[in-house]
Design an enzyme around this catalytic site. Structure first.
Site, PDB file in Angstrom:
ATOM      1  N   ARG A   1       0.838  -1.213   0.000  1.00 64.24           N
ATOM      2  CA  ARG A   1       0.000   0.000   0.000  1.00 64.24           C
ATOM      3  C   ARG A   1       0.873   1.263   0.000  1.00 64.24           C
ATOM      4  O   ARG A   1       0.983   1.953  -1.010  1.00 64.24           O
ATOM      5  CB  ARG A   1      -0.957  -0.026   1.211  1.00 64.24           C
ATOM      6  CG  ARG A   1      -2.081   0.993   1.148  1.00 64.24           C
ATOM      7  CD  ARG A   1      -1.707   2.401   1.504  1.00 64.24           C
ATOM      8  NE  ARG A   1      -1.145   2.531   2.858  1.00 64.24           N
ATOM      9  CZ  ARG A   1      -0.613   3.639   3.326  1.00 64.24           C
ATOM     10  NH1 ARG A   1      -0.567   4.736   2.574  1.00 64.24           N
ATOM     11  NH2 ARG A   1      -0.092   3.700   4.541  1.00 64.24           N
ATOM     12  N   ASP A   2       1.562   1.526   1.098  1.00 64.27           N
ATOM     13  CA  ASP A   2       2.328   2.774   1.172  1.00 64.27           C
ATOM     14  C   ASP A   2       3.501   2.740   0.200  1.00 64.27           C
ATOM     15  O   ASP A   2       3.894   3.764  -0.365  1.00 64.27           O
ATOM     16  CB  ASP A   2       2.838   2.990   2.603  1.00 64.27           C
ATOM     17  CG  ASP A   2       3.017   4.462   2.958  1.00 64.27           C
ATOM     18  OD1 ASP A   2       2.883   5.309   2.059  1.00 64.27           O
ATOM     19  OD2 ASP A   2       3.301   4.758   4.128  1.00 64.27           O
TER      20      ASP A   2
ATOM     21  N   HIS B   1       5.703   4.787  12.454  1.00 67.74           N
ATOM     22  CA  HIS B   1       5.614   4.704  10.979  1.00 67.74           C
ATOM     23  C   HIS B   1       6.553   5.768  10.438  1.00 67.74           C
ATOM     24  O   HIS B   1       6.175   6.940  10.320  1.00 67.74           O
ATOM     25  CB  HIS B   1       4.149   4.943  10.592  1.00 67.74           C
ATOM     26  CG  HIS B   1       3.850   4.953   9.128  1.00 67.74           C
ATOM     27  ND1 HIS B   1       3.149   3.947   8.492  1.00 67.74           N
ATOM     28  CD2 HIS B   1       4.128   5.862   8.160  1.00 67.74           C
ATOM     29  CE1 HIS B   1       2.998   4.235   7.205  1.00 67.74           C
ATOM     30  NE2 HIS B   1       3.590   5.404   6.973  1.00 67.74           N
TER      31      HIS B   1
ATOM     32  N   HIS C   1       8.976   7.399   7.624  1.00 65.30           N
ATOM     33  CA  HIS C   1       9.527   7.519   6.272  1.00 65.30           C
ATOM     34  C   HIS C   1      10.999   7.916   6.443  1.00 65.30           C
ATOM     35  O   HIS C   1      11.386   8.481   7.471  1.00 65.30           O
ATOM     36  CB  HIS C   1       8.711   8.526   5.460  1.00 65.30           C
ATOM     37  CG  HIS C   1       7.374   7.955   5.048  1.00 65.30           C
ATOM     38  ND1 HIS C   1       7.122   7.484   3.790  1.00 65.30           N
ATOM     39  CD2 HIS C   1       6.235   7.736   5.761  1.00 65.30           C
ATOM     40  CE1 HIS C   1       5.877   7.023   3.721  1.00 65.30           C
ATOM     41  NE2 HIS C   1       5.318   7.164   4.912  1.00 65.30           N
TER      42      HIS C   1
ATOM     43  N   CYS D   1       4.039   9.579  -0.086  1.00 63.00           N
ATOM     44  CA  CYS D   1       2.618   9.911  -0.188  1.00 63.00           C
ATOM     45  C   CYS D   1       2.469  10.952  -1.288  1.00 63.00           C
ATOM     46  O   CYS D   1       3.181  11.962  -1.300  1.00 63.00           O
ATOM     47  CB  CYS D   1       2.118  10.455   1.144  1.00 63.00           C
ATOM     48  SG  CYS D   1       0.425  11.041   1.051  1.00 63.00           S
TER      49      CYS D   1
HETATM   50  P1  HMG Z   1     -13.463  14.191  -1.313  1.00 66.52           P
HETATM   51  O1  HMG Z   1     -12.954  14.794  -2.573  1.00 66.52           O
HETATM   52  O2  HMG Z   1     -13.637  15.059  -0.144  1.00 66.52           O
HETATM   53  O3  HMG Z   1     -14.731  13.330  -1.487  1.00 66.52           O
HETATM   54  O4  HMG Z   1     -12.572  12.947  -1.015  1.00 66.52           O
HETATM   55  P2  HMG Z   1     -16.091  13.387  -2.100  1.00 66.52           P
HETATM   56  O5  HMG Z   1     -16.860  12.603  -1.114  1.00 66.52           O
HETATM   57  O6  HMG Z   1     -16.485  14.756  -2.486  1.00 66.52           O
HETATM   58  O7  HMG Z   1     -15.859  12.518  -3.424  1.00 66.52           O
HETATM   59  C1  HMG Z   1     -15.098  12.904  -4.519  1.00 66.52           C
HETATM   60  C2  HMG Z   1     -15.069  11.761  -5.497  1.00 66.52           C
HETATM   61  O8  HMG Z   1     -14.394  10.655  -4.896  1.00 66.52           O
HETATM   62  C3  HMG Z   1     -16.465  11.213  -5.871  1.00 66.52           C
HETATM   63  O9  HMG Z   1     -16.375  10.699  -7.180  1.00 66.52           O
HETATM   64  C4  HMG Z   1     -16.635  10.056  -4.921  1.00 66.52           C
HETATM   65  O10 HMG Z   1     -17.527   9.084  -5.389  1.00 66.52           O
HETATM   66  C5  HMG Z   1     -15.233   9.519  -4.883  1.00 66.52           C
HETATM   67  P3  HMG Z   1     -16.795  11.577  -8.497  1.00 66.52           P
HETATM   68  O11 HMG Z   1     -18.197  12.007  -8.221  1.00 66.52           O
HETATM   69  O12 HMG Z   1     -15.817  12.741  -8.545  1.00 66.52           O
HETATM   70  O13 HMG Z   1     -16.608  10.612  -9.614  1.00 66.52           O
HETATM   71  N1  HMG Z   1     -14.933   8.774  -3.646  1.00 66.52           N
HETATM   72  C6  HMG Z   1     -14.509   7.504  -3.596  1.00 66.52           C
HETATM   73  N2  HMG Z   1     -14.268   6.595  -4.562  1.00 66.52           N
HETATM   74  C7  HMG Z   1     -13.831   5.392  -4.168  1.00 66.52           C
HETATM   75  N3  HMG Z   1     -13.610   5.054  -2.872  1.00 66.52           N
HETATM   76  C8  HMG Z   1     -13.825   5.935  -1.885  1.00 66.52           C
HETATM   77  C9  HMG Z   1     -14.303   7.217  -2.250  1.00 66.52           C
HETATM   78  N4  HMG Z   1     -14.616   8.312  -1.525  1.00 66.52           N
HETATM   79  C10 HMG Z   1     -14.999   9.255  -2.381  1.00 66.52           C
HETATM   80  N5  HMG Z   1     -13.601   5.622  -0.618  1.00 66.52           N
HETATM   81  C11 HMG Z   1     -11.233  11.306  -0.014  1.00 66.52           C
HETATM   82  C12 HMG Z   1     -12.229  12.435   0.220  1.00 66.52           C
HETATM   83  C13 HMG Z   1     -10.557  11.012   1.316  1.00 66.52           C
HETATM   84  C14 HMG Z   1     -11.981  10.082  -0.519  1.00 66.52           C
HETATM   85  C15 HMG Z   1     -10.207  11.777  -1.070  1.00 66.52           C
HETATM   86  O14 HMG Z   1      -9.662  13.003  -0.692  1.00 66.52           O
HETATM   87  C16 HMG Z   1      -9.098  10.768  -1.311  1.00 66.52           C
HETATM   88  O15 HMG Z   1      -9.319   9.693  -1.855  1.00 66.52           O
HETATM   89  N6  HMG Z   1      -7.842  11.120  -0.914  1.00 66.52           N
HETATM   90  C17 HMG Z   1      -6.688  10.259  -1.100  1.00 66.52           C
HETATM   91  C18 HMG Z   1      -6.050  10.038   0.242  1.00 66.52           C
HETATM   92  C19 HMG Z   1      -4.936   9.026   0.142  1.00 66.52           C
HETATM   93  O16 HMG Z   1      -5.131   7.916  -0.307  1.00 66.52           O
HETATM   94  N7  HMG Z   1      -3.728   9.414   0.606  1.00 66.52           N
HETATM   95  C20 HMG Z   1      -2.614   8.506   0.669  1.00 66.52           C
HETATM   96  C21 HMG Z   1      -2.733   7.568   1.815  1.00 66.52           C
HETATM   97  S1  HMG Z   1      -2.429   8.320   3.418  1.00 66.52           S
HETATM   98  C22 HMG Z   1      -0.725   8.165   3.648  1.00 66.52           C
HETATM   99  O17 HMG Z   1      -0.026   7.732   2.756  1.00 66.52           O
HETATM  100  C23 HMG Z   1      -0.164   8.475   5.004  1.00 66.52           C
HETATM  101  C24 HMG Z   1       0.133   7.216   5.837  1.00 66.52           C
HETATM  102  O18 HMG Z   1       1.018   6.342   5.158  1.00 66.52           O
HETATM  103  C25 HMG Z   1       0.753   7.609   7.188  1.00 66.52           C
HETATM  104  C26 HMG Z   1       1.937   8.575   7.053  1.00 66.52           C
HETATM  105  O19 HMG Z   1       2.916   8.254   6.361  1.00 66.52           O
HETATM  106  O20 HMG Z   1       1.842   9.625   7.679  1.00 66.52           O
HETATM  107  C27 HMG Z   1      -1.144   6.426   6.142  1.00 66.52           C
HETATM  108 MG    MG Z   2       3.142   6.556   5.109  1.00 72.27          MG
END
Ligand code: HMG
Ligand code: MG
Length: 284
Positions: free
Chosen positions: A13-14, A205, A207, A238
């Protein structure tokens, strides 16, 4: 007897989410299957987020459907909202994770919500998961530094970690998202968080952007943490944290823990195989 430390493998995933070139689903499945043979108890393999924002994770359902599930291994998925939760249930994820930030800038860039809005969004997800018998892990990003807001106060990390724990997350993973933390900063942050979440329920966690991840893990070991996230081959980053490098490499964490006298239960030869596979995935 030597003390046990668990590595939570987050490579599929990450490690992969930030790769620009599309990686075939079959290759991701082979990577997870290799990791399943290495002895991990938990592997994060999927992310049910908006596929337009993280295209590499769009096939998460197919990955979960295609892997050979090893007995006793929990296959985890990120779920930012109820849509994500429903997709995770349909794909038979064994556990899920919600992910918040200690800083407002990253929260907005990553999940398009303020920190408080995100916590409210996670509440029904955690409730639904618990009702379905699925464990929920909670992430807090930017626990020392934020790519948008700069230094993050330990009290802000404690507030978000405490809220996720009170909501019902069984473990809180503290993310140094951009790999800028120092051992001193990590220790100060952990002292604040330990006031609201017991260290036995915390994970680190890190990086490895600045090359201090192993030192930071040692600082966290001193504070009682015994779970660390890592990605085979050190891949990752990310998409919403500019400049962030990969997770600390699992094989390096395992070697350092062994040198410190801890037991991880991992098969180092299989781990090296997984790391080599991760590098091949990156180079296409
Ligand atoms: P939003 O833009 O606020 O959401 O997204 P929305 O509810 O307005 O929806 C926008 C569009 O997304 C819509 O589709 C929804 O249907 C779709 P459209 O009408 O434009 O075609 N949608 C989804 N589709 C599939 N699955 C879902 C989903 N939710 C909405 N679950 C949201 C909010 C959080 C979904 C968005 O901002 C997003 O996907 N962000 C990506 C976040 C992400 O994946 N980041 C990377 C992971 S976190 C990380 O790496 C950190 C970590 O490793 C720890 C660290 O290192 O610190 C964990
Ligand atoms: Mg991370």
């Amino acid at each position: 007897m030597a003390e046990r430390v668990e590595i939570f493998e987050v490579g599929p995933r990450d490690g992969l989410q930030n790769e620009a070139a599309e990686i075939p689903t079959e290759a991701k499945i082979a990577f997870v299957d290799c990791l399943s043979r290495a002895g991990f108890r938990r592997i994060e393999v999927a992310s049910f987020v908006n596929p337009k924002r993280v295209p590499q994770m769009a096939d998460s359902g197919a990955v979960l459907a295609g892997i050979r599930r090893a007995p006793g291994v929990s296959y985890a998925a990120l779920t930012p909202n109820m849509t994500g939760f429903e997709r995770a249930i349909a794909a038979r994820a064994d556990e899920i994770a919600v992910f918040a930030s200690a800083s407002e800038g990253f929260s907005r860039a990553n999940i398009n919500a303020t920190v408080d809005e995100s916590l409210e969004r996670f509440r029904p997800v955690v409730e639904a998961a618990r009702a379905a018998g699925l464990p929920v892990r909670g992430y807090v990003s930017c626990v020392t530094d934020c790519p948008y807001d700069g230094a993050v106060a330990p009290g802000d990390v404690a507030r978000v970690a405490g809220a996720l724990f009170a909501m019902g997350c069984y473990e809180i993973s503290l993310g140094d998202t951009i790999g800028q933390g120092t051992p001193e900063g990590v220790a100060a942050m952990l002292e604040a968080v330990a006031g609201v979440v017991p260290p036995a329920r915390l994970a680190g966690h890190f990086h490895d952007t600045a090359g201090r991840a192993l030192e930071n893990i040692e600082a966290a070991l001193d504070k009682g943490l015994r779970v660390f996230d890592a990605a085979a081959g050190g891949l990752g980053g990310c998409p919403f944290a500019p400049g962030a490098a990969g997770n600390v490499a699992t094989e390096r964490v395992a070697a350092r823990l062994a040198a410190l006298g801890y037991v991880t239960g991992l098969d180092m030869a299989v781990l090296e195989e997984a790391a080599a596979m991760a590098h091949r995935l990156r180079s296409g």
